[in-house]
Design a protein around this motif. Structure first.
Motif, short mmCIF file in Angstrom:
data_model
loop_
_atom_site.label_atom_id
_atom_site.label_comp_id
_atom_site.label_asym_id
_atom_site.label_seq_id
_atom_site.Cartn_x
_atom_site.Cartn_y
_atom_site.Cartn_z
N VAL A 18 -72.10 87.48 -64.88
CA VAL A 18 -71.68 88.18 -66.00
C VAL A 18 -72.71 88.83 -66.72
O VAL A 18 -73.89 88.37 -66.77
CB VAL A 18 -71.23 87.72 -66.81
CG1 VAL A 18 -70.89 88.02 -68.20
CG2 VAL A 18 -70.07 86.18 -66.10
N ASN A 72 -70.25 93.87 -72.10
CA ASN A 72 -68.95 94.55 -71.11
C ASN A 72 -68.67 96.78 -71.86
O ASN A 72 -68.02 97.05 -72.50
CB ASN A 72 -67.47 93.47 -71.91
CG ASN A 72 -66.29 94.78 -71.29
OD1 ASN A 72 -66.85 95.86 -71.06
ND2 ASN A 72 -65.45 94.37 -72.12
N PHE A 119 -65.96 93.12 -64.19
CA PHE A 119 -66.80 92.80 -64.34
C PHE A 119 -67.75 92.45 -63.98
O PHE A 119 -69.51 91.87 -64.12
CB PHE A 119 -66.33 92.57 -65.83
CG PHE A 119 -66.13 91.14 -66.56
CD1 PHE A 119 -67.10 89.63 -66.27
CD2 PHE A 119 -64.63 90.46 -66.07
CE1 PHE A 119 -66.69 88.80 -66.37
CE2 PHE A 119 -64.70 89.55 -66.19
CZ PHE A 119 -65.59 88.52 -66.46
N PHE A 148 -65.33 89.72 -73.12
CA PHE A 148 -64.94 89.54 -72.28
C PHE A 148 -63.82 89.40 -72.29
O PHE A 148 -62.66 88.93 -71.16
CB PHE A 148 -65.31 88.86 -71.13
CG PHE A 148 -67.11 89.27 -70.75
CD1 PHE A 148 -66.85 90.66 -69.96
CD2 PHE A 148 -68.40 89.10 -71.28
CE1 PHE A 148 -68.35 91.57 -69.74
CE2 PHE A 148 -69.45 90.20 -70.85
CZ PHE A 148 -69.49 90.98 -70.61
#
Length: 406
Positions: free
Chosen positions: A60, A64, A100, A158
């Motif tokens: 991750v 974002n 993502f 996110f």
């Protein structure tokens, strides 16, 4: 300048046992494969033999980028089969709402000659997607309980993807819903809670999870929909993003408990634990007022009732249980769809001084009573997000005030 040796050490990381890889190596691998400058927020490295042979290394990102207005990102997880690259950006390998994620998935069960076209309808790829998605959501759930602060940072950046997933992937709805965080009438300050915590706190015999969507917590707490729940000690979850209405309507239930918007009609609330303040209208006066309001407001609302929802407000407009709410109507309008005609139900608070005054007015000064009733109705509809003409409201208000001040 990257020499071949560096590329090779970077490339095979996902096949190594976790304990042989350092944080620094993960960071380098992430930056190299993602063309990124930031550090990974989460790293999920796992291998499985069943139901498929998988070696995966997923990241991750720290930020974002879609939040910065860069538009929807292409998928960023490469697909390999035994170290052979099959597709650097495979469409449909993971659900779109996981776009993502960055990293690598390697499955030796895939045929080496699999083409982009056959990937789309391959049962094997669908199975791979299913296993990885579930595994990643469980990984997130563990992060949330191990480090709530860190998870909150992830959620702040996110959560839009999780919400997209609730709408797009019914099969993963419950796992995704469990990952949502929100304020509620039982949280204080900046604290957030979850649906699991809400369910744990539910009163005995309570079968529904109540929620409200609005611009902010303060507005929701001061509005007419919350007070009946507060007075009974029932928790209400507060959601404050425009997309939340759509997401929660799509979710409908969580762990067998129905999600119900607290601004809908049809909610049965038990009697208040203690008698509210203020004198009440008699049954005869109530029936007379309700009957008159139903005829006076016939063209504006579905019907008017005396109810138990209100404590401090005089009147509330409730949406029929199956009618699209204000946000859904706005979305339908934006998509060029005609929203079905739906009128709100009005509930009056027969202990409120304004309603008691209205009751005596409609006997002696019916014209003035009609204007007051129309104003109260307009404000109730406005609070419920129903369509009203702001210009007409202020004109009628000026006229009403003029009459009262003569």
């Amino acid at each position: 300048n990257l020499n071949g040796e560096r590329v090779n050490t970077v490339e095979a990381l996902w096949l190594l046992p976790k304990k042989e890889v350092s944080e620094e190596q993960y960071k380098e691998f992430y930056q190299f494969t993602s063309h990124a400058m930031d550090e990974p927020r989460y790293t999920m490295h796992f291998s499985a033999d069943a139901p498929l042979a998988i070696n995966a290394l997923l990241f991750v990102p720290g930020e974002n980028v879609e939040r910065m207005g860069l538009g929807a990102q292409p998928p960023g997880v490469a697909l390999y089969c035994r170290k052979v690259l099959i597709d650097p950006n495979p469409e449909g390998l993971l659900p779109e709402w996981l776009r993502f994620l960055r990293g690598v998935i390697d499955s030796e069960d895939l045929p080496l000659n699999i083409s982009r076209e056959s990937m789309q309808d391959s049962a094997l790829v669908r199975k791979l997607s299913e296993v990885l998605t579930k595994r990643f959501l469980k990984f997130l759930d563990k992060q949330a309980s191990d480090n709530p602060e860190g998870y909150r940072e992830f959620h702040d950046r996110f959560s839009r993807f999780l919400k997209e997933g609730i709408v797009a992937s019914p099969v993963h709805q419950e796992l995704l819903a469990g990952l949502l965080r929100f304020a509620s009438s039982m949280t204080e300050g900046e604290e957030l809670t979850s649906l699991d915590s809400y369910v744990d706190r539910m009163k005995e015999g309570q079968e529904e999870i109540y929620y409200l969507v609005g611009p902010g917590r303060e507005a929701l707490e001061k509005g007419p929909f919350f007070e009946g729940f507060r007075a009974r000690g029932l928790e209400v979850a507060f959601f404050t993003e425009a997309v939340d209405d759509y997401v929660l309507e799509g979710l409908r239930e969580y762990k067998g408990k129905k999600l119900v918007a607290a601004n809908r009609s049809g909610i049965e609330l038990e009697d208040l634990p203690e008698e509210p303040e203020g004198e009440d209208l008699s049954q005869e006066e109530t029936e007379g007022l309700v009957s008159w309001l139903n005829s006076a407001l016939d063209d504006r609302v579905a019907r008017v009732d005396a109810g138990k929802r209100l404590v401090k407000h005089p009147m509330v407009a409730l949406l029929p249980e199956d009618a699209p709410n204000a946000q859904m109507r706005a979305m339908m309008a934006a998509m060029g769809q005609e929203a079905p005609e739906s009128k709100a139900k009005l509930e009056i608070n027969t202990r409120h001084p304004l309603i008691r005054k209205l009751s005596s007015l409609q006997g002696s000064q019916r014209d003035l009573a009609s204007k007051v009733a129309a104003q109260l109705t307009d404000h109730a509809l406005l609070a419920a997000g129903m369509e009203v003409n702001a210009g007409e409201i202020s004109e009628a208000m000026a006229e009403l005030l003029g009459e009262l001040l003569e």
